[in-house]
Write an enzyme that holds these catalytic residues in place. Structure first.
Site, PDB file in Angstrom:
ATOM      1  N   GLY A 129       0.711  -1.368   0.148  1.00 32.46           N
ATOM      2  CA  GLY A 129      -0.019   0.001  -0.234  1.00 32.46           C
ATOM      3  C   GLY A 129       1.167   1.439   0.164  1.00 32.46           C
ATOM      4  N   GLY A 182     -14.307  -4.917   8.028  1.00 33.58           N
ATOM      5  CA  GLY A 182     -13.855  -4.393   6.794  1.00 33.58           C
ATOM      6  C   GLY A 182     -12.817  -4.969   6.362  1.00 33.58           C
ATOM      7  N   ASP A 196      -3.157 -13.666  -2.166  1.00 37.95           N
ATOM      8  CA  ASP A 196      -2.131 -12.059  -2.275  1.00 37.95           C
ATOM      9  C   ASP A 196      -0.847 -11.494  -1.501  1.00 37.95           C
ATOM     10  OD1 ASP A 196      -2.932  -8.932  -2.228  1.00 37.95           O
ATOM     11  OD2 ASP A 196      -2.133  -9.224  -0.347  1.00 37.95           O
ATOM     12  N   LYS A 200       2.746 -10.258  -4.195  1.00 34.62           N
ATOM     13  CA  LYS A 200       3.232  -8.624  -3.896  1.00 34.62           C
ATOM     14  C   LYS A 200       5.372 -10.171  -3.167  1.00 34.62           C
ATOM     15  CE  LYS A 200      -0.484  -6.840  -1.281  1.00 34.62           C
ATOM     16  NZ  LYS A 200      -1.109  -6.676   0.210  1.00 34.62           N
ATOM     17  N   GLY A 298      -6.056   0.304   2.559  1.00 32.04           N
ATOM     18  CA  GLY A 298      -6.476   1.345   2.450  1.00 32.04           C
ATOM     19  C   GLY A 298      -6.331   2.439   1.460  1.00 32.04           C
TER      20      GLY A 298
END
Length: 399
Positions: A129, A182, A196, A200, A298
């Site tokens: 991120g 969430g 995932d 990466k 996020g």
């Protein structure tokens, strides 16, 4: 300089917000007269949205607009996104992306397309991120031989394991809590099965070692089989269980790639990275250990990395940023069975206990950590046991 965004979801909407609020200051930093958001591609409609008038469902509107110089791909997936990104690069438009699946699966082809058309393809947001790790790895640490890249690359699984460690929560309950907050999708497979983190790790390994690595070359395990008992036994050994991605260079030049839950000694800083935070450890022969830590996902953290790439593209619109690597070499990645590692084992059976550090042996169950050896050979020695759990033990030796 006009900009288009592909995808108006969590990340794309964050990118649009930053460009709208701070476009003037971004233009000053990029030496462009102006930086304006001109198009947003999304199949959905957004009545009443502040960007409603620039949202289109037709990709051709963006592709055929010569005034658009930079495209931010925030859709996800590796099929339609690949087609769009490739077309943009072939049209001479620079592309930035947060899409780790796309970069892991198609990064080499897209980088070649960017090179052929004097465009840039940047992807800082695809790993961790908003944590800056792509540029430091490929540029700031370029003088180092990288012996290892390792880290917590998925915030969802780290949150689940943190709840299991700190609260004694069962996996299913911790997952439900992550979904409530969430942090996890309704279908959490990509996170909890390690896919995932695998994507990466592929990107990090590609940059660290200079050859493209595909997800299918990475031995990948998830956290779905981790139990509260395993967490307690690990604690007794003074370890925490973390889902790690590890890329290590072997003495013969090949690399070992693993994504799996591992016991991390509590003496190491990675063991204390909690909740949805990510951490990436880079180990170089000159610099030693460097760790990057922060929020790995996020809307706004990821959008900050996307927009930073947009600014970089705007600064270098007349020349390419130097990101490049060689194509895939299947022989470059060592088979998982050859990995040298100690193993945590929880099993039942009356077989003779191998030479190991034992933590418990009662009611027909035994828990121990094996001596260091090749993974496949150690597993073969456990054939006499009814093995319930096998986990790697992460050891961080100096380069």
């Amino acid at each position: 300089m006009n900009i288009a965004i592909l995808g108006y979801g969590v990340v794309g909407s964050g990118v649009a917000q930053l460009l709208t609020e701070n476009g003037a200051s971004y233009a000053q930093r990029s030496t462009q007269p102006a930086m304006q958001l001109k198009h947003i591609l999304d199949k959905r409609s957004f009545p009443g949205d502040e960007h409603e008038t620039i949202i289109t469902s037709e990709f051709g509107v963006i592709l055929n607009d010569p005034s658009v110089g930079i495209v931010a791909e925030c859709m996800g997936g590796a099929t339609f996104a690949y087609d769009c990104v490739l077309a943009c690069l072939q049209a001479g438009k620079s592309v930035v992306t947060s899409n780790k699946e796309l970069v892991a699966a198609k990064g080499y082809e897209l980088m070649q397309a960017a090179k052929a058309n004097n465009a840039n393809f940047l992807f800082e947001a695809s790993v961790a991120g908003g944590i800056p790790v792509i540029r430091p790895l490929s540029q700031c640490l370029a003088a180092n031989h990288i012996c290892e890249v390792a880290g917590i690359l998925n915030g969802t699984t780290n949150f689940i394991l943190t709840r299991m460690i700190e609260d004694g929560t069962a996996f299913a309950d911790a997952l439900a809590q992550a979904q409530e907050l969430g942090y996890a999708e309704a279908d959490p497979t990509a996170d909890v099965e390690g896919h995932d983190a695998c994507r990466k790790l592929c990107i990090l390994a590609t940059l660290a070692y200079g050859k493209h690595v595909y997800p299918e070359q990475v031995h990948t395990e998830g956290i779905t089989k981790i139990t509260a008992e395993d967490v307690e036994y690990a604690a007794a050994f003074k370890h925490n269980i973390k889902l790690l991605g590890r890329a290590q260079q072997l003495d013969d030049g090949r690399i070992s790639l693993v994504v799996a839950p591992m016991l991390v000694p509590r003496s190491h800083m990675i063991a204390h990275v909690k909740d949805v935070y990510n951490a990436v450890l880079i180990r170089g022969d000159a610099v030693g250990d460097v760790m990057f830590h922060g929020r790995g996902a996020g809307s706004m953290p990821t959008a900050s990395a996307v927009v930073a790439d947009i600014i970089d593209c705007a600064k270098h619109c007349e020349r390419r940023r130097v990101f490049d690597w060689l194509p895939n070499d299947p022989a470059f990645v060592a088979p998982a069975n050859e990995e040298c590692v100690r193993l945590y084992v929880r099993a039942s059976g009356d077989a003779a206990l191998p030479s190991a550090e034992t933590i418990a042996q009662s009611n027909g169950e035994v828990v121990f950590i094996t001596s260091r050896g090749k993974y496949g050979e150690t597993i073969a020695k456990l054939a006499a046991f009814d093995v319930k759990t096998v986990l790697r033990v992460a050891e961080f030796e100096a380069c």
